[in-house]
Scaffold this motif. Structure first.
Motif, mmCIF file in Angstrom:
data_model
loop_
_atom_site.group_PDB
_atom_site.id
_atom_site.type_symbol
_atom_site.label_atom_id
_atom_site.label_comp_id
_atom_site.label_asym_id
_atom_site.label_seq_id
_atom_site.Cartn_x
_atom_site.Cartn_y
_atom_site.Cartn_z
ATOM 1 N N ASN A 233 -77.224 4.158 6.748
ATOM 2 C CA ASN A 233 -77.901 2.916 6.383
ATOM 3 C C ASN A 233 -77.205 2.231 5.203
ATOM 4 O OD1 ASN A 233 -79.812 3.364 8.411
ATOM 5 N ND2 ASN A 233 -81.100 4.558 7.037
ATOM 6 N N GLY A 234 -75.867 2.282 5.185
ATOM 7 C CA GLY A 234 -75.081 1.594 4.163
ATOM 8 C C GLY A 234 -74.864 2.347 2.872
ATOM 9 N N VAL A 235 -75.319 3.597 2.762
ATOM 10 C CA VAL A 235 -75.178 4.375 1.534
ATOM 11 C C VAL A 235 -74.249 5.556 1.794
ATOM 12 C CG1 VAL A 235 -76.416 5.730 -0.203
ATOM 13 C CG2 VAL A 235 -77.511 3.738 0.830
ATOM 14 N N ASN A 236 -73.231 5.738 0.924
ATOM 15 C CA ASN A 236 -72.342 6.890 1.059
ATOM 16 C C ASN A 236 -73.147 8.173 0.907
ATOM 17 O OD1 ASN A 236 -70.104 5.313 1.423
ATOM 18 N ND2 ASN A 236 -69.384 5.494 -0.683
ATOM 19 N N VAL A 237 -72.764 9.203 1.667
ATOM 20 C CA VAL A 237 -73.545 10.443 1.678
ATOM 21 C C VAL A 237 -72.659 11.656 1.430
ATOM 22 C CG1 VAL A 237 -75.342 9.553 3.196
ATOM 23 C CG2 VAL A 237 -73.319 10.632 4.186
ATOM 24 N N LYS A 238 -73.305 12.724 0.965
ATOM 25 C CA LYS A 238 -72.666 14.022 0.825
ATOM 26 C C LYS A 238 -72.840 14.780 2.143
ATOM 27 C CE LYS A 238 -73.502 14.523 -4.125
ATOM 28 N NZ LYS A 238 -74.166 15.334 -5.155
ATOM 29 N N PRO A 239 -72.020 15.800 2.393
ATOM 30 C CA PRO A 239 -72.126 16.537 3.659
ATOM 31 C C PRO A 239 -73.476 17.212 3.881
ATOM 32 C CG PRO A 239 -70.109 17.144 2.496
ATOM 33 C CD PRO A 239 -70.895 16.252 1.593
ATOM 34 N N SER A 240 -74.186 17.547 2.802
ATOM 35 C CA SER A 240 -75.457 18.267 2.944
ATOM 36 C C SER A 240 -76.664 17.341 3.130
ATOM 37 C CB SER A 240 -75.681 19.150 1.724
ATOM 38 O OG SER A 240 -75.750 18.340 0.563
ATOM 39 N N ARG A 241 -76.441 16.042 3.157
ATOM 40 C CA ARG A 241 -77.552 15.079 3.269
ATOM 41 C C ARG A 241 -78.287 15.275 4.596
ATOM 42 N NH1 ARG A 241 -80.194 10.951 5.217
ATOM 43 N NH2 ARG A 241 -80.430 8.973 4.186
ATOM 44 N N PRO A 242 -79.631 15.425 4.559
ATOM 45 C CA PRO A 242 -80.379 15.557 5.817
ATOM 46 C C PRO A 242 -80.412 14.225 6.571
ATOM 47 C CG PRO A 242 -81.824 15.881 3.906
ATOM 48 C CD PRO A 242 -80.465 15.582 3.384
ATOM 49 N N LEU A 243 -80.304 14.322 7.861
ATOM 50 C CA LEU A 243 -80.273 13.154 8.738
ATOM 51 C C LEU A 243 -81.561 13.134 9.549
ATOM 52 C CD1 LEU A 243 -78.459 10.863 9.939
ATOM 53 C CD2 LEU A 243 -77.692 12.544 11.603
ATOM 54 N N GLU B 90 -81.965 6.729 12.120
ATOM 55 C CA GLU B 90 -81.051 6.214 11.095
ATOM 56 C C GLU B 90 -79.731 5.763 11.729
ATOM 57 O OE1 GLU B 90 -82.181 8.326 6.955
ATOM 58 O OE2 GLU B 90 -81.057 9.606 8.339
ATOM 59 N N ILE B 91 -79.077 4.833 11.042
ATOM 60 C CA ILE B 91 -77.783 4.322 11.495
ATOM 61 C C ILE B 91 -76.680 5.019 10.690
ATOM 62 C CG2 ILE B 91 -76.301 2.293 11.761
ATOM 63 C CD1 ILE B 91 -78.736 2.108 13.513
ATOM 64 N N VAL B 92 -75.755 5.691 11.387
ATOM 65 C CA VAL B 92 -74.637 6.381 10.756
ATOM 66 C C VAL B 92 -73.378 5.571 11.033
ATOM 67 C CG1 VAL B 92 -73.272 8.495 10.717
ATOM 68 C CG2 VAL B 92 -75.731 8.616 11.088
ATOM 69 N N SER B 93 -72.640 5.214 9.974
ATOM 70 C CA SER B 93 -71.371 4.498 10.111
ATOM 71 C C SER B 93 -70.240 5.433 9.703
ATOM 72 C CB SER B 93 -71.347 3.254 9.231
ATOM 73 O OG SER B 93 -72.346 2.356 9.645
ATOM 74 N N VAL B 94 -69.203 5.484 10.544
ATOM 75 C CA VAL B 94 -68.062 6.363 10.302
ATOM 76 C C VAL B 94 -66.801 5.515 10.315
ATOM 77 C CG1 VAL B 94 -66.781 8.353 11.147
ATOM 78 C CG2 VAL B 94 -69.249 8.270 11.445
ATOM 79 N N LYS B 95 -66.043 5.563 9.202
ATOM 80 C CA LYS B 95 -64.790 4.813 9.118
ATOM 81 C C LYS B 95 -63.653 5.696 9.591
ATOM 82 C CE LYS B 95 -66.375 2.258 5.127
ATOM 83 N NZ LYS B 95 -66.531 2.475 3.700
ATOM 84 N N LYS B 96 -63.062 5.301 10.710
ATOM 85 C CA LYS B 96 -61.840 5.939 11.198
ATOM 86 C C LYS B 96 -60.841 4.801 11.324
ATOM 87 C CE LYS B 96 -63.677 9.787 13.903
ATOM 88 N NZ LYS B 96 -63.659 10.425 15.223
#
Length: 138
Positions: free
Chosen positions: A33-43, A47-53
């Motif tokens: 949802n537009g906020v950078n997350v740590k790997p342990s963040r519960p999903l 929710e909308i997940v954005s991945v930059k490749k």
């Protein structure tokens, strides 16, 4: 139900390994949802997940939170791809012109890449319609 974001990215086959997914989170390439997350963040579901490749940013709406990898045929039950169509246009343009702008660190061009660049920059034949043998007729 909840799941860790790095486990979900791996289980949903967005990244090949969980460690690559965790590194992407640590390096700021994954947002929820537009906020950078740590790997342990519960999903959570919805929710909308954005991945930059690079060069594209993919977006997914979470339908089901999973932590166990599933087959590719079951992915429509896990997430919905909501990526902007403009992102796919960017991907296609980079694929077409891929050999001109090489990414930094990808090494030297192969022979095939070099030949493709030379063919693009300097076409083999310039046929202007003139016959160059006219000087022999004198």
């Amino acid at each position: 139900m909840e799941a860790r974001i790095d486990k979900w990215l791996w289980a949903a086959r967005i990244f090949k390994t969980r460690s690559i997914a965790a590194d992407a989170c640590k390096n700021g390439r994954v947002t929820i949802n537009g906020v950078n997350v740590k790997p342990s963040r519960p999903l959570k579901e919805g929710e909308i997940v954005s991945v930059k490749k690079p060069p594209v940013t993919y977006s997914f709406r979470v339908i089901k939170c999973i932590e166990q990898r599933v087959g590719a045929k079951l992915l429509p039950e896990v997430y919905e791809n909501v990526t902007d169509p403009k992102q796919y246009e960017i991907l296609e343009m980079s694929r077409i012109s891929g050999f001109i702008d090489r990414a930094r660190g990808t090494g030297r061009p192969t022979k095939k890449d070099r030949r493709a660049m030379e063919a693009f920059i300097e076409p083999l034949y310039f046929d202007d319609g003139d016959d160059d043998d006219d000087f022999l007729d004198d």
